[in-house]
Design a protein around this motif. Structure first.
Motif, PDB file in Angstrom:
ATOM      1  N   LYS A 195     -22.573 -13.843 -39.803  1.00 53.67           N
ATOM      2  CA  LYS A 195     -21.756 -13.091 -38.841  1.00 53.67           C
ATOM      3  C   LYS A 195     -20.778 -12.173 -39.573  1.00 53.67           C
ATOM      4  CE  LYS A 195     -18.910 -14.022 -34.717  1.00 53.67           C
ATOM      5  NZ  LYS A 195     -19.850 -13.741 -33.617  1.00 53.67           N
ATOM      6  N   ARG A 206     -23.546 -24.209 -39.450  1.00 52.98           N
ATOM      7  CA  ARG A 206     -22.522 -23.376 -38.804  1.00 52.98           C
ATOM      8  C   ARG A 206     -21.871 -22.443 -39.838  1.00 52.98           C
ATOM      9  NH1 ARG A 206     -20.240 -27.069 -36.555  1.00 52.98           N
ATOM     10  NH2 ARG A 206     -20.928 -26.808 -34.391  1.00 52.98           N
ATOM     11  N   ASN A 240     -23.194 -21.312 -30.988  1.00 53.50           N
ATOM     12  CA  ASN A 240     -22.790 -22.029 -29.777  1.00 53.50           C
ATOM     13  C   ASN A 240     -23.772 -23.139 -29.403  1.00 53.50           C
ATOM     14  OD1 ASN A 240     -20.525 -20.408 -29.534  1.00 53.50           O
ATOM     15  ND2 ASN A 240     -21.530 -18.954 -28.152  1.00 53.50           N
ATOM     16  N   ALA A 241     -25.026 -22.989 -29.846  1.00 53.92           N
ATOM     17  CA  ALA A 241     -26.047 -23.997 -29.523  1.00 53.92           C
ATOM     18  C   ALA A 241     -25.980 -25.218 -30.435  1.00 53.92           C
ATOM     19  CB  ALA A 241     -27.432 -23.360 -29.607  1.00 53.92           C
ATOM     20  N   ALA A 281     -24.919 -10.941 -31.392  1.00 53.69           N
ATOM     21  CA  ALA A 281     -25.149 -11.741 -30.178  1.00 53.69           C
ATOM     22  C   ALA A 281     -26.075 -12.917 -30.473  1.00 53.69           C
ATOM     23  CB  ALA A 281     -25.732 -10.862 -29.083  1.00 53.69           C
ATOM     24  N   ASP A 282     -27.147 -12.668 -31.234  1.00 51.63           N
ATOM     25  CA  ASP A 282     -28.101 -13.730 -31.573  1.00 51.63           C
ATOM     26  C   ASP A 282     -27.447 -14.797 -32.441  1.00 51.63           C
ATOM     27  OD1 ASP A 282     -30.783 -14.885 -31.664  1.00 51.63           O
ATOM     28  OD2 ASP A 282     -30.780 -14.256 -33.774  1.00 51.63           O
ATOM     29  N   THR A 317     -24.229 -15.510 -32.637  1.00 53.09           N
ATOM     30  CA  THR A 317     -23.236 -16.238 -31.822  1.00 53.09           C
ATOM     31  C   THR A 317     -23.915 -17.268 -30.928  1.00 53.09           C
ATOM     32  OG1 THR A 317     -21.777 -14.311 -31.835  1.00 53.09           O
ATOM     33  CG2 THR A 317     -21.386 -15.966 -30.131  1.00 53.09           C
ATOM     34  N   ASN A 318     -25.051 -16.916 -30.348  1.00 51.72           N
ATOM     35  CA  ASN A 318     -25.799 -17.870 -29.511  1.00 51.72           C
ATOM     36  C   ASN A 318     -26.251 -19.081 -30.318  1.00 51.72           C
ATOM     37  OD1 ASN A 318     -25.543 -16.337 -27.192  1.00 51.72           O
ATOM     38  ND2 ASN A 318     -27.462 -15.228 -27.524  1.00 51.72           N
ATOM     39  N   LYS A 319     -26.679 -18.841 -31.549  1.00 50.91           N
ATOM     40  CA  LYS A 319     -27.117 -19.951 -32.418  1.00 50.91           C
ATOM     41  C   LYS A 319     -25.937 -20.865 -32.766  1.00 50.91           C
ATOM     42  CE  LYS A 319     -31.055 -17.584 -34.564  1.00 50.91           C
ATOM     43  NZ  LYS A 319     -31.580 -16.982 -35.822  1.00 50.91           N
TER      44      LYS A 319
END
Length: 406
Positions: free
Chosen positions: A368, A361, A349-350, A342-343, A345-347
């Motif tokens: 991931k 990325r 997406n940011a 989750a962490d 994925t948030n990074k």
């Protein structure tokens, strides 16, 4: 003079009706017996003690006949138990022993039937039925408190927790501890150890006569910790923490070598947010039960719920050192690893959609993939142990699809 005649006439009528009751009961004519019992009941204030005892005896016999014929079986058997107890109490109080021998035989026969039926129901896993039958056995013979204990225990198995709670509380009021001595000896004929139950004299006579050898006495443990633990567990599930605390601590102090006692105390302190006491008892528990998988797993789960994943992993890893095929430990380690996604994925997406962000990325996507690969390794090992866990199988499919396409 007229009063004397009335009294004699009433007594004479009662004698005739009691004789008729005896005949009807012997013929198993339950309908006419019940009607005549109602008539005789109205005359009881003028009856002698022996006549009253006769009434209670025939009433008992008729209730047993009704139950045996299938009429309101449970209700009539319960009434028969009450009637037997009433007659025994009445004859003890009045010193009348007219029916003592017969009613004792009835009691013993009914008790044996109840216990045999309870045992059969227990074997067939009809625990609710067996719990009620054991309670009836206890009601019939209150000196056999062990039947009340069996009733409460089988109620737990039936998940009939309100009933179990009331019976365990009754056991505590009675100060029941369940300690007993069973006398056994080895049969000269079969070579097998045979039990004489609580009858030491019978065992000793068998040894003396030469039919048995190697007399031994088997001591059973106190049932108190089990009673208090079961009651604690029921109350904890009801979130009745204030009432549960006394029972939990009593069980723990009675038997500190019982891991269930410790677990109940830990859940109590955790759910009442007394984390200092929780940590204190958890530490003592690990020292006392360093290889207990149930304790280690429950401590891991509590730490996971408290977002203390590193401590949880430590407990789960200890479990796998003891048992590499522990399904829940493997799945939980996979779940902890997957939480990292989750962490990441948030990074991702940011990140802005620019060329300069591509390297970052790619690095995050590599992280991931590593998380998914590590998670998959735990999940696949768990799946090999239990391939029917649908939620696990779905997660494995999703992870495999991601790794295949990324």
């Amino acid at each position: 003079m007229s009063m004397f005649l009335i009294t004699c006439s009433s007594s004479f009528a009662q004698k005739n009706e009691l004789k008729e009751l005896e005949k009807l009961v012997k013929r198993n004519n339950t309908t006419e017996t019940a009607a005549l019992l109602s008539t005789v009941e109205k005359m009881l204030p003028q009856a002698t003690d022996d006549q009253k005892a006769a009434y209670y005896f025939f009433k008992t016999k008729n209730l047993i006949n009704l139950a045996n014929s299938g009429v309101d079986f449970n209700e009539n058997r319960s009434k028969a138990i009450e009637s037997i107890n009433h007659l025994i109490k009445f004859e003890n109080e009045t010193k009348s022993k007219k029916y003592t021998t017969e009613v004792t035989a009835l009691k013993n026969t009914l008790l044996a039937e109840l216990v045999d039926e309870a045992i059969d129901s227990n074997r067939n896993k009809d625990y609710k039925k067996s719990s009620r039958l054991f309670e009836q056995a206890y009601n019939l013979n209150a000196t056999d408190t062990v039947y009340l204990y069996y009733a409460a225990s089988d109620a737990v198995n039936a998940k009939d927790f309100d009933y179990a709670e009331s019976k365990f509380k009754d056991l505590i009021k009675l100060k029941y501890n369940g300690e007993s001595q069973t006398y056994v000896a080895t049969s000269q004929t079969t070579g097998k150890v045979e039990s004489f139950g609580f009858d030491r004299k019978a065992r000793d006579l068998a040894v003396k006569s030469g039919t048995h050898t190697k007399a031994e006495t088997i001591f059973s443990k106190s049932a108190k910790p089990d009673i208090y633990n079961n009651l604690t567990h029921i109350l904890l599930n009801k979130q009745n923490y204030s009432e549960a605390e006394n029972y939990a601590l009593t069980a723990y102090n009675l038997d500190k070598d019982n891991v269930n006692s410790l677990l109940n105390v830990l859940f109590l302190y955790y759910n009442t947010n007394r984390l200092d006491r929780f940590e204190e008892h958890a530490k003592k528990g690990i020292e006392r039960f360093p290889q207990n998988e149930i304790l280690l797993y429950n401590l891991a789960i509590i730490n996971m719920q408290n977002n203390q994943n590193e401590q949880a992993k430590e407990y789960l890893s200890k479990i796998l050192l003891l048992n590499k095929n522990h399904f829940d430990a493997l799945k939980s380690l996979g779940n902890i690893e997957l939480q990292k996604d989750a962490d990441i994925t948030n990074k991702i997406n940011a990140l802005p959609n620019t060329t300069t962000s591509n390297k970052k990325r790619n690095d995050l996507m590599q992280e991931k993939r590593l998380v998914y690969t590590t998670t998959l390794d735990y999940y696949k090992k768990a799946q090999a142990i239990n391939p029917k866990d649908e939620s696990l199988n779905e997660l494995i499919t999703q992870i495999q699809d991601f790794l295949k396409n990324n």
